[in-house]
Motif scaffolding. Sequence first.
Motif, PDB file in Angstrom:
ATOM      1  N   UNK A 153      48.379  47.430  48.396  1.00  0.00           N
ATOM      2  CA  UNK A 153      47.124  47.731  47.709  1.00  0.00           C
ATOM      3  C   UNK A 153      46.862  49.224  47.648  1.00  0.00           C
ATOM      4  N   UNK A 154      47.758  50.010  48.225  1.00  0.00           N
ATOM      5  CA  UNK A 154      47.568  51.449  48.212  1.00  0.00           C
ATOM      6  C   UNK A 154      47.774  51.988  46.798  1.00  0.00           C
ATOM      7  N   UNK A 155      46.878  52.852  46.383  1.00  0.00           N
ATOM      8  CA  UNK A 155      46.946  53.380  45.014  1.00  0.00           C
ATOM      9  C   UNK A 155      47.863  54.573  44.923  1.00  0.00           C
ATOM     10  N   UNK A 156      49.141  54.326  44.829  1.00  0.00           N
ATOM     11  CA  UNK A 156      50.095  55.422  44.668  1.00  0.00           C
ATOM     12  C   UNK A 156      50.761  55.318  43.303  1.00  0.00           C
ATOM     13  N   UNK A 157      51.336  56.445  42.866  1.00  0.00           N
ATOM     14  CA  UNK A 157      52.042  56.424  41.590  1.00  0.00           C
ATOM     15  C   UNK A 157      53.533  56.545  41.878  1.00  0.00           C
TER      16      UNK A 157
END
Lengths: 343, 145, 122
Positions: A153-157
């Motif tokens: 769920x971590x918002x990384x690109x």
Amino acid sequence: MAVKTGNYTYLLENTPSVLSFGAVGSKKESEGPLGQYFDVINPDSTFGENSWEKAESKMVQISVEKALSKGHFEPEQIDMAFAGDLLNQCIGSVYGLRDLGIPFVGLYGACSTMAESLALAALFVDTAIAKRALAVTSSHFCSAERQFRFPLEYGGQRPPTSQWTVTGSGACVVGESDTAPYVRAVTIGCIEDLGIKDANNMGAAMAPAAAKTIARYLADTRTRPEDYDLILTGDLGQVGSALLEQLLEQEKIHLQGRHQDCGLLIYDRQQQDVHAGGSGCGCAASVLCSFILPKIRKGTLGDVLFVATGALMSPTSSMQGESIPGVAHLVHLSSSRRRKGVE
Amino acid sequence: MSPTPREYNKMSEKAAPNSKLWKNVGMAFLVGGLICTIGQGILSWTQWLGLSQEEGGAVTSIALIFLSALLTGLNRYDDLAKHAGAGTLVPITGFANSMVSPALEFKREGLILGVGAKMFSIAGPVILYGISASVLYGLIIALFH
Amino acid sequence: MEWVITFGKAFLVGGLLCAIGQIFIDKTKLTPARILVGYVVMGVLLSALGVYGPLVSFAGAGATVPLTGFGHLLATGVQKAVAERGLLGALTGGLTAAAAGITAAMIFGLLTALLFTPGDKS
């Protein structure tokens, strides 16, 4: 009996067969170009389990059950299982095979494990140490992400060189038989490291190992790429595939359109947002067991060099700033027992 | 005839596709700006209610952190972040996501070593070095003013 | 009309701070955690140099919502605490000022972990 030829390659004189095989995948794999070839697709990537690690073990269990049932084998008829995956201490394989009662050899070769396990299974059968041996590997996007990268769920690109871990498993039963696909030769790779440190660019880290293993096999067997219908790498992806061809060009080996990569076959890169392609032990394993082996059995593919590549880093070595060593093992699969290349 | 690590590094940089910088920067600007505008909306509302600047700021942070935690729990924050990049990373919502996502992800490892310990795996350094910098600053003003 | 300008300034400054972060993501190999650490420390520094305060008065939430604003909050907290309590304030000021944000993230993190289940990515 296997005989060593050259410095790195073993010719399997009894040419063991891949008797039966099974491939499992999940939703994203089913939406890819090879979706229809999988034996089992479960769109629910939890596979009914309450952790991603258990989901991966479940896939191992299903692919092994499929491989056994397709060949009408009972677990007792298998002398040895060679298995591995990406998780710490190979728990995907361990819990997946726990209840089968097959003598177990756990392997770690990262994404090269399918070629490693298949090579060992074939060597054991060829030398008559085992009557039948099992090779199985797996990977799961979610269990790999949480171990090697970030929480899901971590918002990384993801950078464009990154690859998407395949949620899948493939299993092969190897034994003596008069049916293709035959395993004709194997080359065990050395560890190669050209100093790539970017864990988001594994294709580049693994390409030198693939190039070395292919070049060594061709030199050992005195054959050329033209002697094979397909040179299939495991999960170099787009970046690694381009680098492999460049590295081999430098050695005067021209693949001339005979090269394909499991990581590029399994997903549609335009539609599926996987950046440089698929990766993971399950990538090479599921593509081999769903798409490639049936074609060799039917004879639509004659001679295939299956070269699975692995990036042998760990989260610890990455954090300590070490470069990423790669390894590649090669298995020569063929629809016939007789060698058509130059001996 | 294999290349040296330096030569190979060059080869691999050449083979790597470029990220779409301008599109990414544009998206980060847009989404980041929007989150700040939502923050401004909450801040203006608290001032209209008569809260002090300080209280209003705290309420704004809490509200944004709540929204981020909710979207993270619903598995939506990462979908947004895939497109927004730094637009969802740099605002306080990104900080909240970096605490909420490991807490949720490592739930299976238990409440103590899973949720409790992993919650700070990404945000821990941010808190540590932020506080350390502030202490250093505090020492400087306490000793030299 | 006044609110349009207020919101416009918040959008512009907030957006710009995020756009700079994006350049770090795409042009360097810095991990997100390093970028966040950099932003917070930078916020403390800019605030200490007296640059960030005026930016907050200009852009409101556009300057306080990005993580540099978190650094600014720590710095102003320390300033105030040192003025009130001397040297001890250097140790208490930062965390006191940031208490609401950090505690909220911890509590909502805990609640989210208890109430929701992790899901696959598509």
